[in-house]
Design an enzyme around this catalytic site. Structure first.
Site, PDB file in Angstrom:
ATOM      1  N   THR A   1       0.802  -1.229   0.000  1.00 53.96           N
ATOM      2  CA  THR A   1       0.000   0.000   0.000  1.00 53.96           C
ATOM      3  C   THR A   1       0.832   1.275   0.000  1.00 53.96           C
ATOM      4  O   THR A   1       1.949   1.303   0.548  1.00 53.96           O
ATOM      5  CB  THR A   1      -0.895   0.010   1.262  1.00 53.96           C
ATOM      6  OG1 THR A   1      -1.425   1.328   1.452  1.00 53.96           O
ATOM      7  CG2 THR A   1      -0.142  -0.372   2.529  1.00 53.96           C
TER       8      THR A   1
ATOM      9  N   GLU B   1       0.245   3.571   1.901  1.00 56.04           N
ATOM     10  CA  GLU B   1       0.383   3.954   3.314  1.00 56.04           C
ATOM     11  C   GLU B   1       1.796   3.673   3.835  1.00 56.04           C
ATOM     12  O   GLU B   1       2.189   4.198   4.875  1.00 56.04           O
ATOM     13  CB  GLU B   1      -0.636   3.210   4.169  1.00 56.04           C
ATOM     14  CG  GLU B   1      -2.043   3.767   4.091  1.00 56.04           C
ATOM     15  CD  GLU B   1      -2.207   5.099   4.797  1.00 56.04           C
ATOM     16  OE1 GLU B   1      -1.866   5.195   5.975  1.00 56.04           O
ATOM     17  OE2 GLU B   1      -2.680   6.048   4.154  1.00 56.04           O
TER      18      GLU B   1
ATOM     19  N   LYS C   1       1.590  -3.364   7.470  1.00 56.84           N
ATOM     20  CA  LYS C   1       1.800  -3.596   6.034  1.00 56.84           C
ATOM     21  C   LYS C   1       3.293  -3.552   5.669  1.00 56.84           C
ATOM     22  O   LYS C   1       3.720  -4.172   4.700  1.00 56.84           O
ATOM     23  CB  LYS C   1       1.023  -2.561   5.222  1.00 56.84           C
ATOM     24  CG  LYS C   1      -0.471  -2.850   5.142  1.00 56.84           C
ATOM     25  CD  LYS C   1      -0.767  -3.993   4.172  1.00 56.84           C
ATOM     26  CE  LYS C   1      -2.249  -4.235   3.994  1.00 56.84           C
ATOM     27  NZ  LYS C   1      -2.549  -5.300   3.030  1.00 56.84           N
TER      28      LYS C   1
HETATM   29  P1  NAP Z   1     -11.556  -4.651   2.115  1.00 60.10           P
HETATM   30  O1  NAP Z   1     -12.720  -4.367   1.204  1.00 60.10           O
HETATM   31  O2  NAP Z   1     -11.539  -4.078   3.476  1.00 60.10           O
HETATM   32  O3  NAP Z   1     -11.436  -6.263   2.215  1.00 60.10           O
HETATM   33  C1  NAP Z   1     -10.641  -6.854   3.197  1.00 60.10           C
HETATM   34  C2  NAP Z   1     -10.840  -8.362   3.127  1.00 60.10           C
HETATM   35  O4  NAP Z   1     -10.014  -8.984   4.113  1.00 60.10           O
HETATM   36  C3  NAP Z   1     -12.280  -8.836   3.385  1.00 60.10           C
HETATM   37  O5  NAP Z   1     -12.600  -9.868   2.491  1.00 60.10           O
HETATM   38  C4  NAP Z   1     -12.198  -9.377   4.804  1.00 60.10           C
HETATM   39  O6  NAP Z   1     -13.141 -10.378   5.076  1.00 60.10           O
HETATM   40  C5  NAP Z   1     -10.803  -9.964   4.788  1.00 60.10           C
HETATM   41  N1  NAP Z   1     -10.270 -10.196   6.118  1.00 60.10           N
HETATM   42  C6  NAP Z   1     -10.175  -9.317   7.145  1.00 60.10           C
HETATM   43  N2  NAP Z   1      -9.612  -9.898   8.216  1.00 60.10           N
HETATM   44  C7  NAP Z   1      -9.338 -11.181   7.870  1.00 60.10           C
HETATM   45  C8  NAP Z   1      -8.769 -12.280   8.542  1.00 60.10           C
HETATM   46  N3  NAP Z   1      -8.369 -12.193   9.827  1.00 60.10           N
HETATM   47  N4  NAP Z   1      -8.631 -13.459   7.891  1.00 60.10           N
HETATM   48  C9  NAP Z   1      -9.050 -13.581   6.609  1.00 60.10           C
HETATM   49  N5  NAP Z   1      -9.636 -12.569   5.911  1.00 60.10           N
HETATM   50  C10 NAP Z   1      -9.768 -11.383   6.540  1.00 60.10           C
HETATM   51  O7  NAP Z   1     -10.191  -4.217   1.410  1.00 60.10           O
HETATM   52  P2  NAP Z   1      -9.889  -3.824  -0.113  1.00 60.10           P
HETATM   53  O8  NAP Z   1     -10.126  -2.373  -0.295  1.00 60.10           O
HETATM   54  O9  NAP Z   1     -10.532  -4.796  -1.013  1.00 60.10           O
HETATM   55  O10 NAP Z   1      -8.308  -4.013  -0.148  1.00 60.10           O
HETATM   56  C11 NAP Z   1      -7.728  -5.277  -0.455  1.00 60.10           C
HETATM   57  C12 NAP Z   1      -6.306  -5.327   0.089  1.00 60.10           C
HETATM   58  O11 NAP Z   1      -5.527  -4.298  -0.520  1.00 60.10           O
HETATM   59  C13 NAP Z   1      -6.179  -5.092   1.583  1.00 60.10           C
HETATM   60  O12 NAP Z   1      -5.100  -5.877   2.033  1.00 60.10           O
HETATM   61  C14 NAP Z   1      -5.831  -3.626   1.707  1.00 60.10           C
HETATM   62  O13 NAP Z   1      -5.122  -3.394   2.903  1.00 60.10           O
HETATM   63  C15 NAP Z   1      -4.972  -3.444   0.480  1.00 60.10           C
HETATM   64  N6  NAP Z   1      -4.951  -2.115  -0.127  1.00 60.10           N
HETATM   65  C16 NAP Z   1      -6.138  -1.503  -0.434  1.00 60.10           C
HETATM   66  C17 NAP Z   1      -6.118  -0.276  -1.075  1.00 60.10           C
HETATM   67  C18 NAP Z   1      -7.392   0.436  -1.451  1.00 60.10           C
HETATM   68  O14 NAP Z   1      -7.342   1.641  -1.727  1.00 60.10           O
HETATM   69  N7  NAP Z   1      -8.525  -0.261  -1.513  1.00 60.10           N
HETATM   70  C19 NAP Z   1      -4.885   0.320  -1.400  1.00 60.10           C
HETATM   71  C20 NAP Z   1      -3.706  -0.358  -1.088  1.00 60.10           C
HETATM   72  C21 NAP Z   1      -3.762  -1.579  -0.457  1.00 60.10           C
HETATM   73  P3  NAP Z   1     -14.591 -10.061   5.747  1.00 60.10           P
HETATM   74  O15 NAP Z   1     -15.508  -9.801   4.591  1.00 60.10           O
HETATM   75  O16 NAP Z   1     -14.878 -11.308   6.476  1.00 60.10           O
HETATM   76  O17 NAP Z   1     -14.424  -8.860   6.618  1.00 60.10           O
HETATM   77  N1  GDD Z   2     -12.457   7.261   6.549  1.00 59.19           N
HETATM   78  C1  GDD Z   2     -12.576   8.596   6.668  1.00 59.19           C
HETATM   79  N2  GDD Z   2     -13.717   9.113   7.207  1.00 59.19           N
HETATM   80  N3  GDD Z   2     -11.556   9.370   6.244  1.00 59.19           N
HETATM   81  C2  GDD Z   2     -11.709  10.719   6.330  1.00 59.19           C
HETATM   82  C3  GDD Z   2     -12.859  11.304   6.850  1.00 59.19           C
HETATM   83  C4  GDD Z   2     -13.905  10.464   7.328  1.00 59.19           C
HETATM   84  O1  GDD Z   2     -14.946  10.903   7.807  1.00 59.19           O
HETATM   85  N4  GDD Z   2     -12.715  12.648   6.783  1.00 59.19           N
HETATM   86  C5  GDD Z   2     -11.526  12.887   6.242  1.00 59.19           C
HETATM   87  N5  GDD Z   2     -10.899  11.723   5.973  1.00 59.19           N
HETATM   88  C6  GDD Z   2      -9.547  11.585   5.403  1.00 59.19           C
HETATM   89  C7  GDD Z   2      -8.607  10.698   6.218  1.00 59.19           C
HETATM   90  O2  GDD Z   2      -8.067  11.453   7.326  1.00 59.19           O
HETATM   91  C8  GDD Z   2      -7.578  10.347   5.153  1.00 59.19           C
HETATM   92  O3  GDD Z   2      -6.622  11.379   5.057  1.00 59.19           O
HETATM   93  C9  GDD Z   2      -8.378  10.306   3.862  1.00 59.19           C
HETATM   94  O4  GDD Z   2      -9.643  10.928   4.158  1.00 59.19           O
HETATM   95  C10 GDD Z   2      -8.624   8.925   3.278  1.00 59.19           C
HETATM   96  O5  GDD Z   2      -9.146   8.084   4.280  1.00 59.19           O
HETATM   97  P1  GDD Z   2      -9.750   6.634   3.935  1.00 59.19           P
HETATM   98  O6  GDD Z   2     -10.742   6.746   2.852  1.00 59.19           O
HETATM   99  O7  GDD Z   2     -10.162   6.026   5.218  1.00 59.19           O
HETATM  100  O8  GDD Z   2      -8.520   5.865   3.280  1.00 59.19           O
HETATM  101  P2  GDD Z   2      -6.966   5.799   3.675  1.00 59.19           P
HETATM  102  O9  GDD Z   2      -6.227   6.620   2.666  1.00 59.19           O
HETATM  103  O10 GDD Z   2      -6.731   6.077   5.091  1.00 59.19           O
HETATM  104  O11 GDD Z   2      -6.641   4.258   3.451  1.00 59.19           O
HETATM  105  C11 GDD Z   2      -7.088   3.580   2.281  1.00 59.19           C
HETATM  106  O12 GDD Z   2      -6.095   3.658   1.275  1.00 59.19           O
HETATM  107  C12 GDD Z   2      -4.860   3.001   1.596  1.00 59.19           C
HETATM  108  C13 GDD Z   2      -3.925   3.223   0.396  1.00 59.19           C
HETATM  109  O13 GDD Z   2      -3.326   4.473   0.498  1.00 59.19           O
HETATM  110  C14 GDD Z   2      -7.371   2.113   2.677  1.00 59.19           C
HETATM  111  O14 GDD Z   2      -7.983   1.466   1.580  1.00 59.19           O
HETATM  112  C15 GDD Z   2      -6.108   1.370   3.015  1.00 59.19           C
HETATM  113  O15 GDD Z   2      -6.399  -0.020   3.202  1.00 59.19           O
HETATM  114  C16 GDD Z   2      -5.129   1.528   1.832  1.00 59.19           C
HETATM  115  O16 GDD Z   2      -3.919   0.861   2.088  1.00 59.19           O
END
Ligand code: NAP
Ligand code: GDD
Length: 325
Positions: A124, A126, A152
């Site tokens: 990520t 992050e 991570k």
């Molecule tokens: P998500 O919608 O939150 O999905 C997370 C998945 O992990 C769900 O299927 C959840 O299952 C499963 N999970 C949680 N805890 C677990 C455990 N203890 N054992 C097995 N499965 C578990 O996340 P996403 O947005 O699809 O992201 C996919 C991956 O990419 C994550 O690793 C995230 O950290 C990473 N990532 C995401 C982003 C982004 O912007 N979306 C960016 C960079 C990296 P349940 O349905 O049972 O909760």
């Molecule tokens: N969730 C949330 N809720 N975020 C808020 C809010 C709120 O009400 N208001 C402002 N924010 C700001 C957070 O402080 C952050 O700076 C930004 O919005 C994005 O927050 P999220 O959407 O929660 O995502 P994230 O960037 O912290 O994390 C997501 O992206 C990562 C990749 O950069 C997640 O998907 C992580 O799993 C992923 O790794």
């Protein structure tokens, strides 16, 4: 015969899009699911008859060995995580167990059961946290800013180490934020588009957010899962940044979302509350995916404006259906 893929996190946003994509490529798809008191298969309901679900949890070593033994995969996609940054401050040990040590458990299971499989780790942006340069590349130093970020970091280095120690075909996708109508409701983009739709239908009169000045590089999730697959099709494993190269504030996202919903004066509806601020913020993320373009031929197509429109329209349609029923 088609290849076999094993996907953890298959019920999540990315897991569901990846499963669809792999099925379209002729893969046999296995997904790891953990036991929940109320099953959560909404994102994969439409493909349940085409995939095989196996019980397991990233915190349980034996279940991972058992699941891989059944699946015997050619490719493993580790997408499971405690993925919400805000929660990671409240549950740091759980986050470290799942999103950090969980990666090591899965790599160990792979070492025992199927060391010749190819491995993808969902790393990520992050990791960059308190960024050392803009834009961030594969060579930018890491400085995570949350328990999620440092968990991570362990997953990232575990993947690199199993590659270097055992010759694993193991790759990290360093993905920047990517969104879709399947994004969890607690993440800021979906919280905004869901809130805007509620306001449009008179179901709410405000959205309460945190820091509106943070900047993110937001892409479209279905395009990002294709990049994961491309990494595992390369002869050599490697690590890649996947991003759009554009960064926007939360405020810009809010403004556009209200505009697409046809609601004027967004300031009237949006409030802020300290409880949505983080103990340490990641202020700006902006990725440079030149390497992915050069090596994988991957490039994002959906623009920021199109992404906001897709998400607003999906939530308006969803509430429209609810209101009619
Ligand atoms: P998500 O919608 O939150 O999905 C997370 C998945 O992990 C769900 O299927 C959840 O299952 C499963 N999970 C949680 N805890 C677990 C455990 N203890 N054992 C097995 N499965 C578990 O996340 P996403 O947005 O699809 O992201 C996919 C991956 O990419 C994550 O690793 C995230 O950290 C990473 N990532 C995401 C982003 C982004 O912007 N979306 C960016 C960079 C990296 P349940 O349905 O049972 O909760
Ligand atoms: N969730 C949330 N809720 N975020 C808020 C809010 C709120 O009400 N208001 C402002 N924010 C700001 C957070 O402080 C952050 O700076 C930004 O919005 C994005 O927050 P999220 O959407 O929660 O995502 P994230 O960037 O912290 O994390 C997501 O992206 C990562 C990749 O950069 C997640 O998907 C992580 O799993 C992923 O790794």
């Amino acid at each position: 015969m088609g290849k076999i893929a094993f996907v953890t996190g298959i019920t999540g946003q990315d897991g569901s899009y990846l499963a669809e994509f792999l099925l379209s490529k002729g893969y046999e798809v296995y997904g790891l699911v953990r036991r929940l008191s109320v099953p959560n298969t909404r994102n994969i309901e439409h493909i349940l008859d085409k995939i095989t679900l196996l019980d397991g949890d990233l915190t349980d070593q034996g279940s991972l060995i058992a699941a891989l033994t059944v699946a015997q995969p050619d490719e493993i996609y580790n997408l499971a995580a405690q993925s919400f940054v805000q929660t990671s401050f409240k549950q740091p040990v759980l986050t470290a167990e799942v999103s950090g040590v969980g990666v090591v458990r899965l790599l160990e299971a792979m070492r025992i059961v199927c060391p010749d499989a190819r491995f993808y780790q969902a790393s990520t942006s992050e990791l960059f946290g308190l960024v050392k340069e803009v834009p961030q590349t594969e060579n930018t130093p890491f400085h995570p800013r949350s328990p999620y970020g440092f968990a991570k970091l362990m997953g990232y280095w575990a993947t690199v180490n199993y590659r270097e120690s055992y010759g694993f075909h193991a790759s990290n996708g360093i993905l920047f934020n990517h969104e879709s109508p399947r994004r969890g409701i607690e993440f800021v983009t979906r919280k905004i588009t869901d809130g805007v739709a509620r306001i449009k239908y008179g179901l709410a009169n405000e959205i309460i957010l945190g820091n509106l000045d943070a900047k993110r590089d937001w892409g479209y999730a279905p395009e990002y899962v294709e990049a994961m697959w491309l990494m595992l099709q390369q002869e050599k494993p490697d690590d890649y940044v996947i991003a759009t190269g554009e960064t926007h504030t939360i405020r810009e996202f809010v403004e556009l979302a209200f505009e697409y919903a046809g609601i004027d004066n967004w300031e009237k509806y949006v409030k802020t509350d300290q409880k949505f601020y983080r103990p340490a913020e990641v202020h700006v993320l902006c990725g440079d995916s030149t390497k992915a373009h050069r090596v994988l031929g991957w490039k994002p197509k959906v623009t920021f404006k199109e992404l906001v429109r897709i998400m607003v329209e999906a939530d308006l349609e969803r509430y429209g259906r609810i209101m009619q029923s």
